[in-house]
Scaffold this active site. Sequence first.
Site, short mmCIF file in Angstrom:
data_model
loop_
_atom_site.label_atom_id
_atom_site.label_comp_id
_atom_site.label_asym_id
_atom_site.label_seq_id
_atom_site.Cartn_x
_atom_site.Cartn_y
_atom_site.Cartn_z
CG HIS A 21 -0.37 0.06 2.54
ND1 HIS A 21 -0.06 1.24 3.18
CD2 HIS A 21 -0.03 -0.93 3.41
CE1 HIS A 21 0.43 0.99 4.37
NE2 HIS A 21 0.47 -0.32 4.53
CG ASP A 59 -2.55 4.28 3.03
OD1 ASP A 59 -2.18 3.18 2.58
OD2 ASP A 59 -3.36 4.40 3.97
CG ASP A 111 3.03 0.40 7.80
OD1 ASP A 111 2.62 -0.20 6.81
OD2 ASP A 111 2.35 0.58 8.83
CD GLU A 143 -2.80 -1.45 5.60
OE1 GLU A 143 -2.80 -2.48 6.31
OE2 GLU A 143 -2.29 -0.37 5.99
CD GLU A 144 -1.10 2.38 7.69
OE1 GLU A 144 -1.77 1.93 8.65
OE2 GLU A 144 0.08 2.04 7.49
CG ASP A 183 1.67 -3.65 5.09
OD1 ASP A 183 2.48 -2.90 5.64
OD2 ASP A 183 0.43 -3.53 5.20
CG HIS A 193 1.05 3.20 12.46
ND1 HIS A 193 -0.29 2.93 12.64
CD2 HIS A 193 1.39 2.54 11.34
CE1 HIS A 193 -0.73 2.15 11.67
NE2 HIS A 193 0.29 1.89 10.87
#
Length: 399
Positions: free
Chosen positions: A75, A77, A136, A170-171, A193, A375
């Site tokens: 992903h 994002d 990520d 995705e997030e 991922d 994150h």
Amino acid sequence: MDQNLERFLKYVKIDTQSDDTSNTCPSTAKQLNLTKEIQKDLKEMGIDSYINEFGILYGKLEGEKDLDKIGLNAHVDTALEVTGTNVNPRIVKNYDGGVIKLNDKYSMSPKDFPTLGDHIGDDLIVTDGNTLLGADDKAGVSIIMATLSFYASHPEIKHHTICFCFTPDEEIGRGPDHFDSKEFGADYAYTIDGGIYDEIAIENFNAAHAEIEITGVSIHPGEAKGKMVNAASLAATFDTLLPEMARPQYTDGHEGFNHLCEITGGVERAHLSYIIRNHDKALLNEQKKDFEKAANTLREKYPTAKIEVEIGDDYRNMKEILDKDPRAVTKVENVFKKLGIVPQFNPIRGGTDGATFSFKGCPTPNLGTGSYNHHGRFEYLSVKEFNKMIEIVKEIVKA
């Protein structure tokens, strides 16, 4: 510098943070800045691709016709918790196991982040402490791009047909909403991922959510005796009626949880929002019943109040599909054995695009990237593990 690492450093500098308050798809237009850059890089490799109306980039690198078509996904994002604007990555050469100073305010060490102790001697890519890194999942994107670049530039090396797609959002849990397995074209696939390079993730949570709306009885507090029902107080009581040890801070491994995400309200109205998680579908259903039991307890005690419970399912455990069709798992297990890697099978305590892919007809376990502390501003990438993952993915698709 290695071209694959250069590509990763280029990608993380492109701000692609998604937005859970947006109703568009992608949720932010800036995600397409990376998707279009990926498409440009693919074109330079001589690989065709296209971006559909939902911001998903699809493409294919043809291989041996008689072999399974293998899919790769990542992903574009980044997470919402910390900004992804003006990412300034830095390489820590030959990490010595000490304190890494990110800026005047933030630093990181194995004392606070034990995984760092596993990377002494590695080159690490870290942030400047002001943003997340975006490994990520731009590490996953870069690993896939490195694999495609290798086989596009070495046509003499036989390989499976590689179907690839890069998804937005995705997030915020919407990445696979518009995924089309037929458009993707793979027999089975892998999301790239995750974290540690030797992990094969074949199970994730079954997920549900609960919304509780409480309507109380509002009246002047000076005249409230025997009449007032304070919705905010009932909301707080509702949470205590759920099993205390089923809260996230008391769970690990395969243990499920009920997580109170938000509680708002006043005397007349109050609202609670929960996410409900369990790897076992039957146990998840028992957790759902606990919400109804709590509501019924309040209804009996406060008959003039109104307690409404709405529970919905979000995603399911991909193990249900992978147990029925283990081709992808068997394939990567054989690759690990060939490369002398002992795999770890740890349950994902969250979701993955691969779960939805699996239930949409494309069995898709998840593999790592060599990145950690996602994150947040303490996110980092092990260059050694990043390169190891490129080797693993190249071997997976090799004929």
